[in-house]
Design an enzyme around this catalytic site. Sequence first.
Site, mmCIF file in Angstrom:
data_model
loop_
_atom_site.group_PDB
_atom_site.id
_atom_site.type_symbol
_atom_site.label_atom_id
_atom_site.label_comp_id
_atom_site.label_asym_id
_atom_site.label_seq_id
_atom_site.Cartn_x
_atom_site.Cartn_y
_atom_site.Cartn_z
ATOM 1 N N SER A 31 -105.348 -42.688 31.856
ATOM 2 C CA SER A 31 -105.111 -43.217 30.515
ATOM 3 C C SER A 31 -105.450 -42.200 29.421
ATOM 4 C CB SER A 31 -105.959 -44.472 30.311
ATOM 5 O OG SER A 31 -105.744 -44.995 29.027
ATOM 6 N N LYS A 55 -101.833 -45.276 27.786
ATOM 7 C CA LYS A 55 -102.836 -45.095 26.733
ATOM 8 C C LYS A 55 -103.506 -46.440 26.423
ATOM 9 C CE LYS A 55 -104.877 -43.226 23.198
ATOM 10 N NZ LYS A 55 -106.121 -42.563 23.595
ATOM 11 N N CYS A 141 -116.381 -48.616 24.972
ATOM 12 C CA CYS A 141 -116.270 -48.784 23.519
ATOM 13 C C CYS A 141 -117.530 -49.454 22.999
ATOM 14 C CB CYS A 141 -115.097 -49.704 23.181
ATOM 15 S SG CYS A 141 -113.557 -49.076 23.751
ATOM 16 N N ASN A 203 -115.067 -42.371 33.039
ATOM 17 C CA ASN A 203 -114.556 -42.057 31.706
ATOM 18 C C ASN A 203 -115.301 -40.784 31.234
ATOM 19 O OD1 ASN A 203 -113.324 -42.341 29.141
ATOM 20 N ND2 ASN A 203 -113.234 -44.544 29.448
ATOM 21 N N THR A 277 -107.163 -34.575 32.137
ATOM 22 C CA THR A 277 -107.106 -33.336 31.362
ATOM 23 C C THR A 277 -106.163 -32.294 31.967
ATOM 24 O OG1 THR A 277 -109.349 -33.815 30.655
ATOM 25 C CG2 THR A 277 -108.619 -31.559 30.352
HETATM 26 C C1 LIG Z 1 -107.270 -36.905 25.166
HETATM 27 C C2 LIG Z 1 -107.852 -37.969 26.024
HETATM 28 C C3 LIG Z 1 -107.627 -39.321 25.717
HETATM 29 C C4 LIG Z 1 -108.166 -40.341 26.517
HETATM 30 N N1 LIG Z 1 -107.915 -41.644 26.205
HETATM 31 C C5 LIG Z 1 -108.382 -42.635 27.021
HETATM 32 C C6 LIG Z 1 -108.056 -44.004 26.768
HETATM 33 O O1 LIG Z 1 -107.308 -44.340 25.847
HETATM 34 N N2 LIG Z 1 -108.602 -44.946 27.592
HETATM 35 C C7 LIG Z 1 -109.405 -44.613 28.659
HETATM 36 O O2 LIG Z 1 -109.863 -45.504 29.386
HETATM 37 N N3 LIG Z 1 -109.700 -43.319 28.940
HETATM 38 C C8 LIG Z 1 -109.207 -42.332 28.153
HETATM 39 N N4 LIG Z 1 -109.488 -41.022 28.446
HETATM 40 C C9 LIG Z 1 -110.342 -40.684 29.622
HETATM 41 C C10 LIG Z 1 -109.499 -40.269 30.824
HETATM 42 O O3 LIG Z 1 -108.608 -41.291 31.221
HETATM 43 C C11 LIG Z 1 -110.404 -39.870 32.024
HETATM 44 O O4 LIG Z 1 -111.218 -40.964 32.367
HETATM 45 C C12 LIG Z 1 -111.309 -38.690 31.706
HETATM 46 O O5 LIG Z 1 -110.671 -37.757 30.869
HETATM 47 C C13 LIG Z 1 -111.799 -37.970 32.985
HETATM 48 O O6 LIG Z 1 -110.741 -37.447 33.749
HETATM 49 P P1 LIG Z 1 -110.194 -35.914 33.594
HETATM 50 O O7 LIG Z 1 -111.393 -35.026 33.672
HETATM 51 O O8 LIG Z 1 -109.214 -35.738 34.712
HETATM 52 O O9 LIG Z 1 -109.549 -35.839 32.248
HETATM 53 C C14 LIG Z 1 -108.955 -39.993 27.660
HETATM 54 C C15 LIG Z 1 -109.173 -38.643 27.970
HETATM 55 C C16 LIG Z 1 -108.626 -37.632 27.184
HETATM 56 C C17 LIG Z 1 -108.870 -36.191 27.572
#
Ligand SMILES: Cc1cc2nc3c(=O)[nH]c(=O)nc-3n(C[C@H](O)[C@H](O)[C@H](O)COP(=O)(O)O)c2cc1C
Length: 315
Positions: A31, A55, A141, A203, A277
């Site tokens: 997400s 999202k 949140c 998260n 990411t």
């Molecule tokens: C730009 C960005 C926006 C994100 N928006 C959300 C979101 O809207 N809801 C959510 O549950 N997690 C959100 N996340 C968290 C990611 O879904 C994920 O849990 C976190 O980035 C760890 O995984 P990664 O290291 O592969 O990015 C967001 C992460 C990033 C980088």
Amino acid sequence: MTTSADQNSKALDLSVSFADIALKNPVLAASGTFGYGVEFEDVVHLAKLGGFVVKGLSREPMIGNPPPRLWETAAGMLNAIGLQNIGAQGFLEEKLPRLRQIKDIVVIANVFGYTREDYERTIEILNDGEGIAAYELNVSCPNTASGGLQFGSDPRSLDEVVTTARRVANRPLIVKLSPNVTSIAQMAYVAQEAGADALSLINTFVAMAIDPETRKPRIANVTAGLSGPAIKPIAVRMVYDAAHAVKIPVIGMGGISKAEDVIEFMLAGATAVQIGTASYWDPCATEKIVDELEEWCTEHEISRLADLTGGMQLE
Ligand SMILES: Cc1cc2nc3c(=O)[nH]c(=O)nc-3n(C[C@H](O)[C@H](O)[C@H](O)COP(=O)(O)O)c2cc1C
């Protein structure tokens, strides 16, 4: 003519399932890093993925935080997007009809709010949308009714929000845990007992960066969420702890950028994984990781990927 390579790939089973949802492979886009899926349609073969999480959606549209909202760190990224989104109703009207035309793709709706009623109302709106496989509850949140502490950092708030969501949701409920806690095992157990069908974690970590020249924060919101390879070892440990504390399936994420990372999370106890990411560095990362997984399994003579879940060996 059928070659032995063809036979190998035919014998290879990458499928996994959780909460009665069957995925052709364990790779989901995370997400907030994959828009509403439709935006990636021309870049990624969506049907190649296990699925994706859209999202985060709220009861009303939100414009998010002022810029700068992103900052690249050593092996990671800080973001404070502020949960900008088109709202649950906007998603049903503007995005879901197109997503439903794409065949063979699992769509998971991520939901967030600032009060229990926010979560309740958002899920009620989404319950009317056809083609959503499950809800993923973002509990990272601030709970405005309880002094701004994250829902997911307080066992009582977590219990309340998951119980509420479970009561209204007409679909499987995945609870996405915050890593900003003392005991992830405790939070995992609380979510399970409140009715979660599966867990996803982690998260982002609350973090920050300062520009030494200007002495200003790199992110306008001052604090931001840290993601990417920098957090992977902590995420693997948390998935391991959570998976040992519950009976429900766990979806792992945090810094995954290649097939070996997926295997690592599965050995720690994950049934499926999410990629976040990595899609910022390479928009095709999710699809490439599916290809790499296939190669990895073939090279290692794994015929059924799902067998690796929880398979870490101590000796
Ligand atoms: C730009 C960005 C926006 C994100 N928006 C959300 C979101 O809207 N809801 C959510 O549950 N997690 C959100 N996340 C968290 C990611 O879904 C994920 O849990 C976190 O980035 C760890 O995984 P990664 O290291 O592969 O990015 C967001 C992460 C990033 C980088």
